[in-house]
Write an enzyme that holds these catalytic residues in place. Sequence first.
Site, mmCIF file in Angstrom:
data_model
loop_
_atom_site.group_PDB
_atom_site.id
_atom_site.type_symbol
_atom_site.label_atom_id
_atom_site.label_comp_id
_atom_site.label_asym_id
_atom_site.label_seq_id
_atom_site.Cartn_x
_atom_site.Cartn_y
_atom_site.Cartn_z
ATOM 1 N N ASP A 101 0.844 -1.200 0.000
ATOM 2 C CA ASP A 101 0.000 0.000 0.000
ATOM 3 C C ASP A 101 0.876 1.246 0.000
ATOM 4 O OD1 ASP A 101 -2.893 1.135 0.720
ATOM 5 O OD2 ASP A 101 -1.395 2.278 1.854
ATOM 6 N N TYR A 139 3.226 9.830 -0.486
ATOM 7 C CA TYR A 139 4.250 9.239 0.400
ATOM 8 C C TYR A 139 5.662 9.435 -0.174
ATOM 9 C CZ TYR A 139 0.282 6.635 2.485
ATOM 10 O OH TYR A 139 -0.906 6.270 3.068
ATOM 11 N N LYS A 183 -2.576 5.810 -4.341
ATOM 12 C CA LYS A 183 -3.668 6.772 -4.104
ATOM 13 C C LYS A 183 -3.350 8.101 -4.764
ATOM 14 C CE LYS A 183 -3.741 4.769 0.553
ATOM 15 N NZ LYS A 183 -2.317 4.594 0.878
ATOM 16 N N HIS A 221 -7.404 9.530 -2.330
ATOM 17 C CA HIS A 221 -6.828 9.543 -0.982
ATOM 18 C C HIS A 221 -7.718 10.305 0.018
ATOM 19 C CE1 HIS A 221 -2.567 9.276 0.950
ATOM 20 N NE2 HIS A 221 -3.492 9.120 1.868
HETATM 21 P P1 NAP Z 1 0.187 1.439 11.817
HETATM 22 O O1 NAP Z 1 0.401 0.451 10.763
HETATM 23 O O2 NAP Z 1 -0.951 1.306 12.761
HETATM 24 O O3 NAP Z 1 1.506 1.606 12.697
HETATM 25 C C1 NAP Z 1 2.777 1.718 12.138
HETATM 26 C C2 NAP Z 1 3.761 2.041 13.269
HETATM 27 O O4 NAP Z 1 3.787 0.952 14.200
HETATM 28 C C3 NAP Z 1 5.179 2.247 12.821
HETATM 29 O O5 NAP Z 1 5.721 3.273 13.640
HETATM 30 C C4 NAP Z 1 5.865 0.926 13.095
HETATM 31 O O6 NAP Z 1 7.234 1.109 13.413
HETATM 32 C C5 NAP Z 1 5.101 0.429 14.311
HETATM 33 N N1 NAP Z 1 4.933 -1.041 14.328
HETATM 34 C C6 NAP Z 1 4.772 -1.860 13.269
HETATM 35 N N2 NAP Z 1 4.632 -3.129 13.659
HETATM 36 C C7 NAP Z 1 4.692 -3.118 15.009
HETATM 37 C C8 NAP Z 1 4.612 -4.138 15.981
HETATM 38 N N3 NAP Z 1 4.439 -5.420 15.626
HETATM 39 N N4 NAP Z 1 4.710 -3.779 17.294
HETATM 40 C C9 NAP Z 1 4.874 -2.483 17.651
HETATM 41 N N5 NAP Z 1 4.974 -1.468 16.752
HETATM 42 C C10 NAP Z 1 4.876 -1.797 15.451
HETATM 43 O O7 NAP Z 1 0.058 2.936 11.240
HETATM 44 P P2 NAP Z 1 0.122 3.688 9.851
HETATM 45 O O8 NAP Z 1 1.444 3.535 9.209
HETATM 46 O O9 NAP Z 1 -0.354 5.048 10.131
HETATM 47 O O10 NAP Z 1 -0.982 2.947 8.970
HETATM 48 C C11 NAP Z 1 -0.693 1.796 8.189
HETATM 49 C C12 NAP Z 1 -0.665 2.117 6.710
HETATM 50 O O11 NAP Z 1 -1.949 2.575 6.290
HETATM 51 C C13 NAP Z 1 0.262 3.280 6.320
HETATM 52 O O12 NAP Z 1 1.620 2.945 6.330
HETATM 53 C C14 NAP Z 1 -0.304 3.620 4.967
HETATM 54 O O13 NAP Z 1 0.130 2.698 3.992
HETATM 55 C C15 NAP Z 1 -1.804 3.527 5.250
HETATM 56 N N6 NAP Z 1 -2.407 4.803 5.706
HETATM 57 C C16 NAP Z 1 -3.346 5.374 4.926
HETATM 58 C C17 NAP Z 1 -3.911 6.580 5.285
HETATM 59 C C18 NAP Z 1 -4.958 7.193 4.392
HETATM 60 O O14 NAP Z 1 -5.278 8.385 4.563
HETATM 61 N N7 NAP Z 1 -5.502 6.447 3.464
HETATM 62 C C19 NAP Z 1 -3.532 7.226 6.472
HETATM 63 C C20 NAP Z 1 -2.581 6.612 7.272
HETATM 64 C C21 NAP Z 1 -2.036 5.399 6.899
HETATM 65 P P3 NAP Z 1 8.473 0.623 12.479
HETATM 66 O O15 NAP Z 1 8.157 0.939 11.043
HETATM 67 O O16 NAP Z 1 9.593 1.470 13.019
HETATM 68 O O17 NAP Z 1 8.664 -0.835 12.728
#
Ligand code: NAP
Length: 317
Positions: free
Chosen positions: A47, A52, A81, A114
């Site tokens: 994704d 990004y 997106k 997005h």
């Molecule tokens: P998330 O996946 O909930 O959390 C990611 C964070 O958690 C990173 O800091 C990562 O650190 C850490 N992490 C990962 N695995 C872990 C584990 N097993 N234990 C503890 N910590 C862990 O948050 P997100 O990145 O905001 O959301 C996920 C994805 O959704 C994004 O990357 C993006 O692709 C998408 N997204 C979309 C939108 C939208 O508007 N459509 C908005 C936000 C996000 P490290 O990388 O340092 O390991």
Amino acid sequence: MSSPSATITLSNGVKMPVIGLGTWQSSSEEVIAAVKHAVKAGYRLIDTASVYGNEAAIGTAVKQLIEEGVVKREELFITTKAWTNEFAPGKLEESLRESLKKLQIDYVDLYLAHMPTATNDDMTEQIASPVEDVWKQFDGVYKAGLAKAVGVSNWNNEQIGRALAVGLTPIHNSQVELHLYFPQFEHVEYCKKHNISVTSYATLGSPGRVNFTLPTGAKLDWAPAANELEDANVIEIAKKHNKTPAQVVLRYALDRGLAIIPKSVTASRINENFNVFDFSLTAEEISKLEEAKINQRLFLQDFMAGHPEDAFASERK
Ligand code: NAP
């Protein structure tokens, strides 16, 4: 219980893996290593988003994986997106072609709007393009064969309803903030009724969001929020299954029939987040987890405020 190759069938028959690698805030160098590690570990969905800034790096990683014979293009599911300036009137097809060039592929598996709010390039002006018009452009790129499926992100139910009422290509997927502390029951129910699959973002509660830096170097203000990885019930259930809190909150979303895209650039966590197919939560455990009843939206997308298509207008104080 689902298997590592579990998929969700979209309304047009396309199969989308239930788990993918999120890449927001992953730098080019980090994302090349993360994508290669993830695909070798079994992930098939990646994704990303034009905003990004890592599509080209993901393209490099994907090309290398294909050349090394690790995976074929058709086995991968690549989501990107269009940012708010890319679906301003008349812009979408050119924007998608630009993303495809960076990703070094000739179609994406899923192309998402997005946000619902169109803006100019540097986001200094809001463009009052209604979501119906945004969706007509998505219908165009879908019919041109540039995307196998199309969808929306951060749109509310009413906006989705108006886009569906246009009567063109249906919305195949809605990607929204969704986690134990923001469970989005109404949105999931609405999407189910309209045969729209749902992808949860921030399933882990996005612990890294506070590090986000805008291209200007400025940081966003994030409201203080409870950390679901420290929730007592999550920890208790994790111990019971010999799993980590992260695995429990990911499984919670999977057990609700949703797709997840946890982000990590850490090899051990990429493995950990994929290692969620050998257990599932009982109805009793799910009720226990939902006892928290915390309804905190982490991503208020403040830049939408004042736009006629602000999806979260009713939630702003
Ligand atoms: P998330 O996946 O909930 O959390 C990611 C964070 O958690 C990173 O800091 C990562 O650190 C850490 N992490 C990962 N695995 C872990 C584990 N097993 N234990 C503890 N910590 C862990 O948050 P997100 O990145 O905001 O959301 C996920 C994805 O959704 C994004 O990357 C993006 O692709 C998408 N997204 C979309 C939108 C939208 O508007 N459509 C908005 C936000 C996000 P490290 O990388 O340092 O390991």
